[in-house]
Write a protein that holds these residues in place. Structure first.
Motif, PDB file in Angstrom:
ATOM      1  N   GLU A   1       0.824  -1.220   0.000  1.00  0.00           N
ATOM      2  CA  GLU A   1       0.000   0.000   0.000  1.00  0.00           C
ATOM      3  C   GLU A   1       0.865   1.280   0.000  1.00  0.00           C
ATOM      4  N   ALA A   2       1.961   1.269   0.764  1.00  0.00           N
ATOM      5  CA  ALA A   2       2.784   2.487   0.873  1.00  0.00           C
ATOM      6  C   ALA A   2       3.414   2.828  -0.482  1.00  0.00           C
ATOM      7  N   ASP A   3       3.869   1.786  -1.215  1.00  0.00           N
ATOM      8  CA  ASP A   3       4.476   2.028  -2.536  1.00  0.00           C
ATOM      9  C   ASP A   3       3.424   2.530  -3.512  1.00  0.00           C
ATOM     10  N   LYS A   4       2.204   2.000  -3.356  1.00  0.00           N
ATOM     11  CA  LYS A   4       1.134   2.418  -4.257  1.00  0.00           C
ATOM     12  C   LYS A   4       0.815   3.910  -4.029  1.00  0.00           C
ATOM     13  N   MET A   5       0.799   4.295  -2.747  1.00  0.00           N
ATOM     14  CA  MET A   5       0.516   5.712  -2.447  1.00  0.00           C
ATOM     15  C   MET A   5       1.611   6.606  -3.007  1.00  0.00           C
ATOM     16  N   GLU A   6       2.850   6.123  -2.917  1.00  0.00           N
ATOM     17  CA  GLU A   6       3.959   6.930  -3.438  1.00  0.00           C
ATOM     18  C   GLU A   6       3.845   7.065  -4.963  1.00  0.00           C
ATOM     19  N   LEU A   7       3.516   5.938  -5.617  1.00  0.00           N
ATOM     20  CA  LEU A   7       3.376   5.978  -7.085  1.00  0.00           C
ATOM     21  C   LEU A   7       2.268   6.956  -7.464  1.00  0.00           C
ATOM     22  N   GLU A   8       1.157   6.913  -6.744  1.00  0.00           N
ATOM     23  CA  GLU A   8       0.037   7.809  -7.058  1.00  0.00           C
ATOM     24  C   GLU A   8       0.459   9.275  -6.925  1.00  0.00           C
ATOM     25  N   GLN A   9       1.222   9.555  -5.868  1.00  0.00           N
ATOM     26  CA  GLN A   9       1.703  10.939  -5.668  1.00  0.00           C
ATOM     27  C   GLN A   9       2.586  11.389  -6.819  1.00  0.00           C
ATOM     28  N   ARG A  10       3.455  10.484  -7.264  1.00  0.00           N
ATOM     29  CA  ARG A  10       4.360  10.828  -8.369  1.00  0.00           C
ATOM     30  C   ARG A  10       3.578  11.037  -9.662  1.00  0.00           C
ATOM     31  N   LEU A  11       2.580  10.193  -9.897  1.00  0.00           N
ATOM     32  CA  LEU A  11       1.750  10.362 -11.094  1.00  0.00           C
ATOM     33  C   LEU A  11       1.031  11.712 -11.029  1.00  0.00           C
ATOM     34  N   LYS A  12       0.556  12.056  -9.840  1.00  0.00           N
ATOM     35  CA  LYS A  12      -0.194  13.320  -9.706  1.00  0.00           C
ATOM     36  C   LYS A  12       0.720  14.533  -9.852  1.00  0.00           C
ATOM     37  N   ALA A  13       2.005  14.344  -9.601  1.00  0.00           N
ATOM     38  CA  ALA A  13       2.961  15.455  -9.784  1.00  0.00           C
ATOM     39  C   ALA A  13       3.072  15.821 -11.262  1.00  0.00           C
ATOM     40  N   LEU A  14       2.599  14.927 -12.131  1.00  0.00           N
ATOM     41  CA  LEU A  14       2.637  15.211 -13.578  1.00  0.00           C
ATOM     42  C   LEU A  14       1.250  15.628 -14.107  1.00  0.00           C
ATOM     43  N   HIS A  15       0.365  16.124 -13.226  1.00  0.00           N
ATOM     44  CA  HIS A  15      -0.950  16.657 -13.641  1.00  0.00           C
ATOM     45  C   HIS A  15      -0.737  17.806 -14.635  1.00  0.00           C
ATOM     46  N   PRO A  16      -1.576  17.991 -15.645  1.00  0.00           N
ATOM     47  CA  PRO A  16      -2.808  17.300 -15.994  1.00  0.00           C
ATOM     48  C   PRO A  16      -2.573  16.126 -16.951  1.00  0.00           C
ATOM     49  N   TRP A  17      -3.301  15.025 -16.709  1.00  0.00           N
ATOM     50  CA  TRP A  17      -3.257  13.856 -17.589  1.00  0.00           C
ATOM     51  C   TRP A  17      -4.419  13.970 -18.573  1.00  0.00           C
ATOM     52  N   ARG A  18      -4.087  14.250 -19.828  1.00  0.00           N
ATOM     53  CA  ARG A  18      -5.154  14.504 -20.817  1.00  0.00           C
ATOM     54  C   ARG A  18      -5.534  13.259 -21.612  1.00  0.00           C
ATOM     55  N   LYS A  19      -4.552  12.422 -21.990  1.00  0.00           N
ATOM     56  CA  LYS A  19      -4.853  11.288 -22.881  1.00  0.00           C
ATOM     57  C   LYS A  19      -4.680   9.974 -22.137  1.00  0.00           C
ATOM     58  N   GLY A  20      -5.624   9.082 -22.290  1.00  0.00           N
ATOM     59  CA  GLY A  20      -5.604   7.803 -21.610  1.00  0.00           C
ATOM     60  C   GLY A  20      -6.905   7.080 -21.892  1.00  0.00           C
ATOM     61  N   PRO A  21      -7.359   6.158 -21.072  1.00  0.00           N
ATOM     62  CA  PRO A  21      -6.988   5.916 -19.671  1.00  0.00           C
ATOM     63  C   PRO A  21      -5.825   4.922 -19.498  1.00  0.00           C
ATOM     64  N   TYR A  22      -5.276   4.959 -18.279  1.00  0.00           N
ATOM     65  CA  TYR A  22      -4.250   4.017 -17.853  1.00  0.00           C
ATOM     66  C   TYR A  22      -4.692   3.359 -16.544  1.00  0.00           C
ATOM     67  N   ASN A  23      -4.200   2.157 -16.347  1.00  0.00           N
ATOM     68  CA  ASN A  23      -4.357   1.505 -15.042  1.00  0.00           C
ATOM     69  C   ASN A  23      -2.973   1.010 -14.640  1.00  0.00           C
ATOM     70  N   LEU A  24      -2.347   1.708 -13.698  1.00  0.00           N
ATOM     71  CA  LEU A  24      -0.954   1.428 -13.345  1.00  0.00           C
ATOM     72  C   LEU A  24      -0.917   0.891 -11.921  1.00  0.00           C
ATOM     73  N   PHE A  25      -0.617  -0.374 -11.787  1.00  0.00           N
ATOM     74  CA  PHE A  25      -0.595  -1.046 -10.477  1.00  0.00           C
ATOM     75  C   PHE A  25      -1.893  -0.771  -9.710  1.00  0.00           C
ATOM     76  N   GLY A  26      -2.999  -0.816 -10.445  1.00  0.00           N
ATOM     77  CA  GLY A  26      -4.312  -0.642  -9.803  1.00  0.00           C
ATOM     78  C   GLY A  26      -4.724   0.820  -9.652  1.00  0.00           C
ATOM     79  N   ILE A  27      -3.834   1.763  -9.987  1.00  0.00           N
ATOM     80  CA  ILE A  27      -4.217   3.186  -9.926  1.00  0.00           C
ATOM     81  C   ILE A  27      -4.853   3.540 -11.262  1.00  0.00           C
ATOM     82  N   LYS A  28      -6.126   3.918 -11.220  1.00  0.00           N
ATOM     83  CA  LYS A  28      -6.852   4.183 -12.466  1.00  0.00           C
ATOM     84  C   LYS A  28      -6.719   5.655 -12.812  1.00  0.00           C
ATOM     85  N   ILE A  29      -6.025   5.938 -13.910  1.00  0.00           N
ATOM     86  CA  ILE A  29      -5.870   7.332 -14.351  1.00  0.00           C
ATOM     87  C   ILE A  29      -6.993   7.621 -15.334  1.00  0.00           C
ATOM     88  N   ASP A  30      -8.016   8.296 -14.815  1.00  0.00           N
ATOM     89  CA  ASP A  30      -9.178   8.659 -15.624  1.00  0.00           C
ATOM     90  C   ASP A  30      -8.842  10.013 -16.256  1.00  0.00           C
TER      91      ASP A  30
END
Ligand code: SAM
Length: 324
Positions: free
Chosen positions: A74-103
């Protein structure tokens, strides 16, 4: 750091020596530059990503999937989510990365679904995706069997999003280069299929764009062109006086017949209009991963058939054609 040597090897095999001479300098110019204020922050988000391993990779599904939720504590997943969010805005997708759904803002899979059964199968083909955004469609092209996919996009946030996803995926013959089409050498003639989706209306000279696309194709190669169109007959084109759906950089929106005539004039053959679809507020919308305004805010409040400037609301056509 991405190892570009496999890309150079395939391009050398395809006799694109002139580009291989230029490319290392072009890439270094962008990534070693100190001019871009946020680039080094984005680079460290990616470089310091913990090593995550998975065998779960799925490229022929609506959401590009890498890893599953139970591959990560869970801790690694939270870290990955934070890093993905540091690259906001995500315009094209969707992606599902280790269970994190990038809508993402766009359901880019809907565009893929509209064209996938009409194109020449991508198996063993060298593919160029011009204006590829963060590379979502490049992954789908790889999933459809392409030998190698090269995306180009001048917007660095897009390129960094791609690099993060690629680091999670691992080594693969897919690259997104920080370049505009105008930076490709003249007379490339190397790709079997070239996609230009959502780019033509951003170019001040649409005819030059079509000629540039043709120049990237081998003889007989296939162009997949997607762009904004208007209703109307031969010769009709909209050139917005100012903004279009609040975008400043929109130039020519032809009718389908006009667009076909431009392609003919540029020497394309076997020109087929395969789809025309109005963009809906279900396909392009604000989400947790793209928190700025989106299509609904760019349409007229009184009449959703019009943009807020009173112009025809977005409608997109897909045309397939062959280089002579
Ligand atoms: C509307 S988006 C389309 C993204 C993707 N192709 C799709 O269809 O979902 C247009 C993209 O073209 C890129 N672009 C703008 N000017 C370009 C140029 N001169 N050469 C290549 N790409 C360009 C933008 O950065 C942006 O990512």
């Amino acid at each position: 750091m991405i190892d570009y040597q496999p890309l150079y090897n395939i391009l050398l095999d395809a006799k694109a020596d002139a580009w291989v001479k230029l490319l290392p300098g072009q890439i270094a110019n962008v990534f070693n530059s100190t001019k871009h204020g946020t680039l080094s922050q984005w680079q460290s988000v990616i470089e310091n990503l913990p090593k995550l391993t998975t065998t779960h990779r799925l490229l022929d599904a609506d959401a590009v999937q890498i890893g599953q939720s139970d591959n990560l504590p869970e801790a690694d997943k939270m870290e990955l989510e934070q890093r993905l969010k540091a690259l906001h805005p995500w315009r094209k997708g969707p992606y599902n990365l280790f269970g994190i759904k990038i809508d993402t803002e766009w359901r880019s899979d809907w565009k893929w679904d509209r064209l996938k059964n009409h194109i020449t199968p991508l198996n063993h083909r060298l593919v160029l995706d011009v204006g590829c955004g963060n590379g979502y469609h490049c992954w789908r092209m790889l999933g459809a069997g392409a030998k190698m996919v090269v995306g180009i996009d001048p917007l660095l946030l897009n390129v960094m999003q791609f690099q993060l996803v690629r680091k999670l995926y691992g080594e693969a013959p897919v690259y997104v280069l920080p370049l505009g089409i105008e930076e490709l050498p003249y007379g490339l003639k190397v790709f079997d299929t070239v996609f230009s989706m959502g780019v033509l209306y951003h170019r001040r000279s649409p005819i030059d764009h079509l000629m540039e696309l043709r120049d990237c194709l081998k003889p007989g190669g296939e162009l997949v062109l997607e762009t904004l169109v208007i209703d109307g007959g031969l010769g009709e084109v909209l050139l917005p006086e100012d903004r279009y759906a609040k975008m400043r950089n929109v130039w020519f929106l032809p009718s389908c017949e006009t667009l076909v005539s431009w392609l003919k004039r540029c020497g394309f053959k076997n020109i087929r209009l395969i789809d025309v679809t109005p963009t809906s507020i279900e396909e392009q919308r604000s989400t947790e991963w793209m928190q700025f305004h989106s299509l609904k805010d760019f349409l007229s409040a009184e009449n959703p058939q019009l943009t807020c400037e009173g112009l025809p609301a977005p409608k997109r056509a897909i045309i397939i054609a062959n280089n002579a």
